[in-house]
Design an enzyme around this catalytic site. Structure first.
Site: not given
Length: 235
Positions: A142, A146
């Site tokens: 993640y 991002k």
């Protein structure tokens, strides 16, 4: 009559909120997602999920058909997901692969569409995450995905990026969005620190319809909610 927008991820919780907000203000809205959003004027259904080049070709071709090759005022990428996984996790590789597809693929394809279909002075919005401005040892996939979106946002703001003249690219960086799925997963959390979807939809509409309201192109904009009050802060 309002403007024209593409919402990538327009069938998710945030995407549906954004589509409804724009449609209520007489905008033409096309959605790109794995499933149809009946509230949109048209939906690009994504079936190519294993190859980035093929997914890009599919979305570009179908969007060109839906829009009749016309330009749009805004391209809003609100696709994404969340996945746990540290370096010792047996699910790390599968989680990282999914995070990359959900956040980076969608952002790259949205950017490519913007280079071809965004109007001069239009808005390209991507979705990062506030926690990923720093280390995320338990959320490696993640965090990496991002962070890549943050980097893409800054790179696309440069004059040599290939985006239309006077266009603006911004990334919103929320911490936790107030979605039904998040409430189900974290029923004991402090919801007063979660950002309402309506706030995000209204802000995106303002940026799309009022260029003077936008932050400088390339900005990473933190979406901070405290005690039920939400504000936008520079990263």
């Amino acid at each position: 009559m309002g403007g024209r927008a593409l919402v990538y991820g327009g069938s998710g919780a945030l995407g549906r909120e954004v589509v409804s907000f724009f449609k209520a203000r007489q905008w033409w809205v096309c959605v790109a997602d794995l499933t149809e959003n009946p509230a949109a004027d048209c939906s690009v259904i994504i079936t190519e999920t294993q190859d980035l080049s093929k997914q890009s070709e599919q979305v570009m071709e179908k969007f060109s058909e839906c829009s009749k090759a016309g330009e749009v005022d805004a391209i809003l990428c609100v696709a994404g997901g969340f996945g746990m996984g540290g370096v010792k996790s047996p699910e790390l590789m599968s989680s990282a692969d999914l995070m990359w597809k959900q956040s980076v693929w969608s952002s790259l394809i949205s950017s490519q569409i913007a280079a071809k279909f965004l109007k001069k002075g239009g808005l390209l919005q991507l979705t990062g995450a506030m926690p990923c401005l720093g280390p995320t040892p338990a959320l490696l996939g993640y965090g990496m995905a991002k962070a890549a979106v943050h980097q893409l946002t800054k790179s696309l703001s440069k004059s040599s990026s290939g985006l239309p003249e006077d266009s603006c690219v911004l990334a919103i960086l929320p911490r936790t969005l107030d979605t039904p799925m998040n409430r189900k997963a974290m029923p004991s959390a402090d919801f007063a620190t979660w950002t309402p979807l309506s706030f995000v939809a209204e802000q995106l509409f303002q940026w799309a319809s009022e260029p003077s309201s936008r932050h400088a192109s390339g900005s990473l904009v933190k979406v901070v909610t405290t005690a039920g009050r939400t504000e936008l802060l520079p990263a």
